[in-house]
Design a protein around this motif. Structure first.
Motif, PDB file in Angstrom:
ATOM      1  N   UNK A   1       0.821  -1.219   0.000  1.00 35.00           N
ATOM      2  CA  UNK A   1       0.000   0.000   0.000  1.00 35.00           C
ATOM      3  C   UNK A   1       0.851   1.264   0.000  1.00 35.00           C
ATOM      4  N   UNK A   2       2.183   1.101   0.034  1.00 32.16           N
ATOM      5  CA  UNK A   2       3.037   2.278  -0.187  1.00 32.16           C
ATOM      6  C   UNK A   2       3.269   2.481  -1.670  1.00 32.16           C
ATOM      7  N   UNK A   3       3.435   1.362  -2.384  1.00 32.90           N
ATOM      8  CA  UNK A   3       3.680   1.450  -3.823  1.00 32.90           C
ATOM      9  C   UNK A   3       2.372   1.728  -4.576  1.00 32.90           C
ATOM     10  N   UNK A   4       1.333   0.981  -4.262  1.00 36.59           N
ATOM     11  CA  UNK A   4       0.056   1.184  -4.939  1.00 36.59           C
ATOM     12  C   UNK A   4      -0.741   2.260  -4.191  1.00 36.59           C
ATOM     13  N   UNK A   5      -1.704   2.841  -4.872  1.00 39.70           N
ATOM     14  CA  UNK A   5      -2.607   3.779  -4.204  1.00 39.70           C
ATOM     15  C   UNK A   5      -3.901   3.017  -3.905  1.00 39.70           C
ATOM     16  N   UNK A   6      -4.141   2.809  -2.626  1.00 42.09           N
ATOM     17  CA  UNK A   6      -5.251   1.954  -2.186  1.00 42.09           C
ATOM     18  C   UNK A   6      -6.166   2.812  -1.320  1.00 42.09           C
ATOM     19  N   UNK A   7      -7.389   3.018  -1.746  1.00 40.03           N
ATOM     20  CA  UNK A   7      -8.233   4.013  -1.078  1.00 40.03           C
ATOM     21  C   UNK A   7      -9.702   3.628  -1.172  1.00 40.03           C
ATOM     22  N   UNK A   8     -10.487   4.388  -0.451  1.00 37.05           N
ATOM     23  CA  UNK A   8     -11.928   4.196  -0.434  1.00 37.05           C
ATOM     24  C   UNK A   8     -12.527   5.340  -1.248  1.00 37.05           C
ATOM     25  N   UNK A   9     -13.354   4.979  -2.181  1.00 36.56           N
ATOM     26  CA  UNK A   9     -13.970   5.964  -3.086  1.00 36.56           C
ATOM     27  C   UNK A   9     -14.578   7.142  -2.328  1.00 36.56           C
ATOM     28  N   UNK A  10     -15.300   6.860  -1.250  1.00 39.21           N
ATOM     29  CA  UNK A  10     -16.013   7.933  -0.543  1.00 39.21           C
ATOM     30  C   UNK A  10     -15.071   8.877   0.199  1.00 39.21           C
ATOM     31  N   UNK A  11     -13.791   8.509   0.309  1.00 42.34           N
ATOM     32  CA  UNK A  11     -12.810   9.421   0.909  1.00 42.34           C
ATOM     33  C   UNK A  11     -12.257  10.413  -0.106  1.00 42.34           C
TER      34      UNK A  11
ATOM     35  N   UNK B   1      -4.006   6.264   1.797  1.00 43.81           N
ATOM     36  CA  UNK B   1      -4.263   6.082   0.368  1.00 43.81           C
ATOM     37  C   UNK B   1      -5.104   7.219  -0.189  1.00 43.81           C
ATOM     38  N   UNK B   2      -6.105   7.623   0.587  1.00 43.60           N
ATOM     39  CA  UNK B   2      -7.001   8.687   0.128  1.00 43.60           C
ATOM     40  C   UNK B   2      -6.225   9.991  -0.044  1.00 43.60           C
ATOM     41  N   UNK B   3      -5.283  10.218   0.845  1.00 45.85           N
ATOM     42  CA  UNK B   3      -4.475  11.436   0.755  1.00 45.85           C
ATOM     43  C   UNK B   3      -3.695  11.464  -0.559  1.00 45.85           C
TER      44      UNK B   3
END
Ligand code: TRP
Length: 348
Positions: free
Chosen positions: A89-99, A323-325
């Motif tokens: 999760x440092x290399x990929x961007x992993x986030x929640x859509x609603x964020x 991730x959201x950031x």
């Protein structure tokens, strides 16, 4: 044409290929999701030439599910699943859509350039309307605007990040065509802002059969949850449908769900081994025992991490927030450009 955007081609600054995909947060990940989507996506994210964006599509979940507890639980389980399986999760961007509010902001702007006729043609909507008509009901019975305009939300998911490649199941190809259509329409009216995304349909990954032999799918209720306990996993594998051939009678790998699942987890050598066992008439009970061990070996350490993560939701939350950031960083500059392009910007 707005040349300001045209000169600032979003692709120019992206050296890496950007790959994006969303996971709707309804339901618990099962072996079919793992083999068909999660495992290939995590593998792909290890490629240094790829910039991966993976997200929990929780706004999409609301289209299908109005049970808040289920949506909440599913989001947590899906996040924990990807993390437990080793997504970096440092290399990929992993986030929640609603964020990432920029996604829903873009959704509205895109809604204003999307032809209603295009949405009328969406399979998901048409199927629902046809079901109603066939039942002698009003075609729009219980169809929400969420279902109707869902392809626009999906287009915004993709276009907010100017993704080049979008790995999806075959059932999603129409949505990708619509995303391209919508992007083109915007680019035509306001100047180049969006990369035209391409669907990536991976035909090399297995579509797993479920307990009853039909495609493993939540809607058929025939799934084997990826992180079942060992006992449940064993029990469910024992339930996979077989025929009545006795031990000693040769069995056909081609029409066996047991063999097909084996193959999705096996090395080529292991697959060859099981092929020979089938020819030699392995008992179904024995084949299932070996299948259990094979799967359990692949998932057991991830299962422990998964359970630890579920016990430590703060860590999941912090990871998603981080991730959201990262995602918002990208999204904000795109949205600023798009707003300027359409004439919505600070007056000064
Ligand atoms: N609609 C997709 C599905 O049901 C999930 C999804 C939502 C998605 N947004 C996306 C996939 C953007 C790819 C890109 O499978």
């Amino acid at each position: 044409m707005n040349t300001e955007i045209a000169n600032n081609d979003a692709t120019a600054t992206q050296k890496k290929r950007r790959v994006l995909t969303g996971i709707t947060t309804t339901g618990t990940p099962h072996l079919g999701n793992y083999v068909g989507a999660i495992r290939p996506a995590i593998d792909a994210s290890r490629d240094a030439n790829v910039d991966s964006f993976y997200f929990l599509a929780d706004y999409h979940a609301l289209i299908k599910c109005q049970d808040p507890e289920l949506v909440r639980r599913s989001g947590k389980e899906i996040a924990a699943t990807w993390m437990a399986l080793g997504l970096d999760t440092d290399a990929a961007t992993f986030y929640r859509q609603s964020d990432v509010p920029e996604i829903t902001e873009l959704t509205w702007i895109l809604t204003c350039v999307t032809a209603k006729g295009l949405m009328n043609r969406a399979h998901a909507y048409k199927d629902a309307a046809k079901k109603n008509s066939d039942a002698g009901e009003d075609p729009d019975l219980a169809i929400t605007m969420g279902l109707f305009s869902y392809p626009i939300l999906m287009a915004a998911d993709i276009l907010t990040f100017n993704a080049h490649k979008v790995p999806v199941g075959r059932d999603q190809t129409q949505h990708l065509e619509m995303a391209r259509d919508i992007a083109q329409r915007f680019n035509h009216i306001y100047g180049e802002a969006f990369v035209l995304p391409e669907a990536v349909i991976n035909d090399n990954v297995a579509v797993l059969g479920g307990l009853d032999g039909r495609k493993m799918s939540k809607s058929y209720g025939n799934t084997i949850p990826l992180f079942s306990t060992e006992k449940e996993l064993q029990k469910l594998i024992n339930k996979v449908k077989t025929n009545l051939l006795e031990p000693g009678q040769p069995k056909d790998p081609a029409d066996s769900t047991v063999f097909q699942i084996w193959q999705a987890f096996a090395t080529p050598e292991q697959t060859q081994y099981m092929r020979e066992q089938f020819a030699a008439g392995i008992a179904w009970g024995q084949a299932k025992k070996e299948l259990f061990s094979l799967i359990n070996n692949e998932v057991s350490s991830a299962r422990s991490r998964y359970n630890e993560l579920l016990d430590n939701p703060d860590h999941i939350e912090a990871t998603l927030k981080k991730g959201a950031l990262k995602a918002r960083n990208e999204a904000a500059s795109l949205l600023a450009k798009v707003r300027r392009a359409v004439g919505i910007a600070p007056i000064t």
